[in-house]
Design a protein around this motif. Structure first.
Motif, PDB file in Angstrom:
ATOM      1  N   SER A   1       1.568 -11.615  12.236  1.00  0.00           N
ATOM      2  CA  SER A   1       0.127 -11.530  12.067  1.00  0.00           C
ATOM      3  C   SER A   1      -0.419 -12.943  12.263  1.00  0.00           C
ATOM      4  CB  SER A   1      -0.140 -11.019  10.639  1.00  0.00           C
ATOM      5  OG  SER A   1      -1.487 -11.087  10.307  1.00  0.00           O
TER       6      SER A   1
ATOM      7  N   ASP B   1     -10.296   1.969   6.605  1.00  0.00           N
ATOM      8  CA  ASP B   1      -9.384   2.215   7.721  1.00  0.00           C
ATOM      9  C   ASP B   1      -9.527   3.652   8.232  1.00  0.00           C
ATOM     10  OD1 ASP B   1      -7.357   1.699   9.538  1.00  0.00           O
ATOM     11  OD2 ASP B   1      -5.752   2.142   8.125  1.00  0.00           O
TER      12      ASP B   1
ATOM     13  N   SER C   1      -2.413  -7.889   5.768  1.00  0.00           N
ATOM     14  CA  SER C   1      -1.067  -8.460   5.724  1.00  0.00           C
ATOM     15  C   SER C   1      -1.033  -9.367   4.500  1.00  0.00           C
ATOM     16  CB  SER C   1      -0.859  -9.249   7.021  1.00  0.00           C
ATOM     17  OG  SER C   1       0.310  -9.999   6.999  1.00  0.00           O
TER      18      SER C   1
ATOM     19  N   LYS D   1      -6.281  -3.585   9.306  1.00  0.00           N
ATOM     20  CA  LYS D   1      -4.972  -3.877   8.718  1.00  0.00           C
ATOM     21  C   LYS D   1      -5.048  -5.055   7.760  1.00  0.00           C
ATOM     22  CE  LYS D   1      -2.358  -2.251  12.679  1.00  0.00           C
ATOM     23  NZ  LYS D   1      -1.354  -2.551  13.693  1.00  0.00           N
TER      24      LYS D   1
ATOM     25  N   TYR E   1      -0.320  -3.377   6.114  1.00  0.00           N
ATOM     26  CA  TYR E   1      -0.859  -2.068   5.766  1.00  0.00           C
ATOM     27  C   TYR E   1      -2.011  -1.713   6.681  1.00  0.00           C
ATOM     28  CZ  TYR E   1      -3.077   1.520   2.799  1.00  0.00           C
ATOM     29  OH  TYR E   1      -3.609   2.683   2.303  1.00  0.00           O
ATOM     30  N   GLY E   2      -2.090  -0.453   7.035  1.00  0.00           N
ATOM     31  CA  GLY E   2      -3.257   0.023   7.755  1.00  0.00           C
ATOM     32  C   GLY E   2      -2.946   0.378   9.190  1.00  0.00           C
ATOM     33  N   LYS E   3      -3.889   1.079   9.761  1.00  0.00           N
ATOM     34  CA  LYS E   3      -3.706   1.649  11.096  1.00  0.00           C
ATOM     35  C   LYS E   3      -4.625   0.940  12.082  1.00  0.00           C
ATOM     36  CE  LYS E   3      -4.026   6.255  13.073  1.00  0.00           C
ATOM     37  NZ  LYS E   3      -2.694   6.366  13.652  1.00  0.00           N
TER      38      LYS E   3
END
Lengths: 355, 355, 355, 355
Positions: D12, A350, A12, A10, A5-7
């Motif tokens: 990740s 974010d 995980s 992030k 998630y996230g730009k």
């Protein structure tokens, strides 16, 4: 695809309810942040089950080990991984649902999506337990937002037809919350809401509710129009939380009940500050913050886990009856508050990247 | 950052209400698709203003020119750019709002966000006019989804307290819509809703409403848990549409009024098919489709543009009175239907990439 | 999927060599930037073909129309679309390649990838002509970087075995470039390189070469380790330019010829500044800038378009002979310089977002 | 921002050389894949240090624990986390570099980037040790690619001026590699290369080299033009590997030495198959595979860790002398082979999503 998630900042998320454990990697947090374990634990505690009769009796201490990204007690700026090893994973509890799909759960959709290979025990990766690493990451995000004076809080807005007052009235934002584990603004509704939950538990049934979240002290001019609106970005995060089925900003659906002249938020320049006289739009216009608190409400469905007998099917497509046992919350709403705050904090952190 | 959307199939929207024009680039559509101009125009027409008294009198023919990505009448598979040149851009209409922020519009937030450099005329890039290229892209997406037998439709679920029936009842999905420009399932509410809009127009006021969208024939097993749920991905798109302030899947907020035993969707194996007896979850469980139609409702606020005098501030932070003139919809809900279908089609096409 | 680029500052490129035209949408540029048309045109001119005998005789004026994102001569901060309408698109030139795949061109791979629906005329979307909108976007990026004192420049490092000196020597960065359309540092190689190109043209053949790019005045501490290194991010952009087949930072492949003790860049604190005595790593260590100029070299293959007869196949899988006619550059290297600078500027601007 | 990679299949990476350990989360791998531990270990072994005199004497067994995403020995389709706990982390070895920046290492750039908060011990997150989780993820990717018959392999192409033959000649692809830990095609260069490494070790110095990677049996028509070329996507991954300073596809930089007529890859239809007579472009045209093996070469710089005294600065900006001790590879090239294969496999798996 689904657990990252996230730009720019992030997270995980990984793990299963009854596997080795659950965890989260946070990528691109600022370096030098002091890891305030006391604060993080207080947040984890708000989500932790088994504390009282309003939640499942399953006890999980949710002790996290930080596997990376912290050096001498501070963030390094490099990926921070926290892991919570499962301890109380009685898999036998779930043997009766191995082949039968619980109604309104993800059992059937997970089975189809992953060709039957997903870990069904305790819902596996679909379990509400996966919100623990989200709360961990949210605590880190809150610590960073605190430095910018941004505060995120929430209260139970509704349980059945018992309604608390709203953050849309600025006065309510200033009021203290008495009971952090069951946050309401108007303490008069506290007992009534608890009674409703008691009724559901006694029926071996479940109920949902509505949580209202408030983001205080976010500057005007944050966000983007069209595809990166504050609403859209928060929505992407909020719907990640199991059980969420509705989201509205400010007055939301109620806006459809009024004329424009009744609900438009008029501007006022007061005390060297631009404010709006009302906050019916929840602090967002054109996808961008207007300097008022950002307010939104989240609908949570009743936990689908109930002890009543239900009709369903099994993996052989046979119509069967199901009675689930086990340790379930009659109402996840009180515990959901900190989870919704957490995903809000992660999202806002974010969004703020680059400002 | 804000006008590019999507993960694998992407759209990039550009333009201003009163500039050269508006357009969209679609990246990664399949090659060989026949450009069905008749269909695309029928969709554009549903959104186009100025057709009748229920919408703004401003006339825009919304004729698109395809600048790239089509060869011999079919998509090449490479970026398709469509451009709609503005024709009816009377800038003088907006001179009175050059320095004054209209309440509940993006004037103030856009001004702060872009340090006063954004094009304020007709809301510029924030204008509802930007939904025209979205409808264009949505038409292309619908044509591709049609090949997979997926159909997306919508109806006006509520105007003030006049309510249409819901797609959550499967029978209603099968019913024909009589009036494509004002879609309701139960034709009895048609006149009543129009009357409510008439009242608002006569008051020089505006009203909002609720639209319900249905995605038919989407397979079970589409979507991902947690951060890439069908709900979250649709939400990101839906909140891109100006005026949207709420979104709920299936019963949404109403789920909070019931016990789990009352609203859980029981499975039934029937006619060689897994169905649920009810569709209170709107076809999504654990973020993944369950094979039932995907159903959601969208709350649209009353158009903030009203002719009544309102309190506001100007760029010098002075409290002033504002009366806006110009050509506004008393209710954007009927025109919003095709826009919401379009962004839904674009999102679903993107989600289906890889399946 | 392929014509949108960037993480926070994004560009979306569209168009075909012989279609309506080519263009670019730039998303998330700062508001208030003065559109310096003179500068932009000077950059476009460096890429424009048909100016002299070293490039194709095909003349394209490459006049851009700005369709959005500029208001009163300055960027609004919202998507800027620029479009270059094709004028000189003699499609008949390409009729002989409609069914035959030119060796080392994208004809065959494009045909397979898009099931034969892509526009083959003049290579369509694969054409080097698509670098014109990239140069436009790069000019905008350069204007913004200029405000941060960052300068991006390049020179022809090698044509066949004629070699220019390198930017790795700081002295060479300071030297003036005499001929902007054919940039070399050591003017002695200017005539020799041009002679090599003349030889290739007279043979109706083509040659490639190497361009070296320099980013001046970029701060130390920009970039990230592992997956978001400066090298990796620049590489993603550089390989977008048609004809690029190699990329090396600093000494690059030559580093394999030396011992560590010979090529390690020793630090020196001098004049209140940390520098390295050599710049063999091209200003990047661990994926992060070290404060020295960022230097890299790009290998461009010989234009595959040659007039000599070649063996190939046609769409019916028959082995055939092909002689291509038309207007081709014997060497694209001189024109590639500004293109490589442009994609570098776009990438650096994107990387700097958030710092 | 920097340790998450990929578009649809994502990894990740987290951890530090001398912290708790290192690990990786893999998001969106197919469900049902058998976890072939023997294969994974064989890959991890190829990277593992301390096996012989050609690598560092530091011994790490690199035993991974799978924390999530595997159930009954097969992938669930949900995030797979693998963790390698550090065992042999003698932090005292690094006390002498706490305040002094090793030339050509990331010490200085990491210090600036993270305001001095990053874990400097053994380079922390910048350590080559972080390639262990990449090899783990690459092993999983290879197992999935195997099912599609795609094979990824590599050999040492050059150490100093000792050169192996190239995969550009199809015959060399078919040849067996004798020594998996030191892969060369022409066994005659095996001893000579080892001698060169011996010389470097005896000098307490280091040397780099070039690795050539080959992707066999990838279909024609994979990839996209411009910003999502196969070259660009692979480049983004390849430059993630510490020490990589150059990358070329097919003949790469050598293409600049020839005329187009000499290096264009002519097509040939032969045995019901389209091939090119040469593979100078490394199997990629216009960013898209042409059905030939994808071939590229990677330049690795000499390990900057050498025992010779060097000039540098310390955190107080004083010019100082540094002699580093510790356990270093004189040449990381042999161990880099499997790492480069791993990131290639991960990238190709991601690229193939959606085909």
């Amino acid at each position: 695809m689904g657990s990252i998630y996230g730009k720019n900042v992030k997270i995980s998320v990984f793990g299963e309810s009854h596997g080795q454990g659950i965890g989260v990697v946070i990528d691109n947090i600022k370096s030098g942040l002091f890891i305030d374990d006391e604060f993080i634990k207080s947040q984890m505690d708000r989500r932790r089950p088994g504390k009282n009769k309003f939640s499942t009796k399953r006890k999980e201490m949710d002790e996290y080990e930080i596997l990376s990204g912290v050096f001498n007690g501070r963030t390094t700026g490099l990926p921070l991984c926290a892991f919570i090893r499962n301890k109380n994973n009685k898999s036998r509890d779930y043997s009766n649902i191995k082949d039968v799909f619980r109604p309104s759960h993800a059992d059937f959709t997970g089975y189809i999506r992953y060709d039957g290979f997903n870990d069904y025990r305790g819902s596996g990766h679909f379990s509400g337990r996966l919100t623990a690493p989200i709360v961990f990451a949210g605590s880190i995000a809150k610590l960073i937002l605190k430095e910018k004076n941004i505060n995120i809080k929430s209260h139970i807005k509704r349980i059945k037809n018992i309604k608390d007052v709203s953050y849309m009235d600025m006065e309510n934002i200033k009021k203290d919350i008495k009971e952090v584990d069951f946050p309401v603004i108007d303490y008069d509704v506290y007992t009534k809401m608890k009674e409703e939950i008691d009724i559901a538990r006694n029926k071996e049934d479940s109920i949902g509710g509505v949580v209202e979240v408030c983001i205080e002290n976010i500057d005007a001019g944050i966000g983007d129009p069209i595809f990166e609106t504050i609403e859209g970005r928060l929505a992407k995060g909020i719907f990640a939380i199991p059980g969420v089925k509705g989201l509205e900003f400010g007055m939301g659906f109620s806006l459809a009940d009024y004329y424009g002249s009744e609900v438009n938020d008029e501007y006022d320049y007061k005390d060297n500050n631009v404010i709006t006289k009302t906050n019916n739009n929840g602090g967002i216009l054109g996808g961008i913050t207007n300097g008022m608190p950002v307010i939104f409400s989240v609908a949570l469905k009743p936990t689908p886990s109930i002890s009543k007998e239900q009709n369903t099917i099994n993996k052989d497509n046979q119509n069967v009856k199901l009675k689930t046992y086990g340790r379930h919350d009659p109402c996840i709403v009180p515990r959901a508050c900190v989870v919704l705050e957490a995903i809000t904090a992660i999202t806002i952190l974010d969004i703020l990247y680059g400002y």
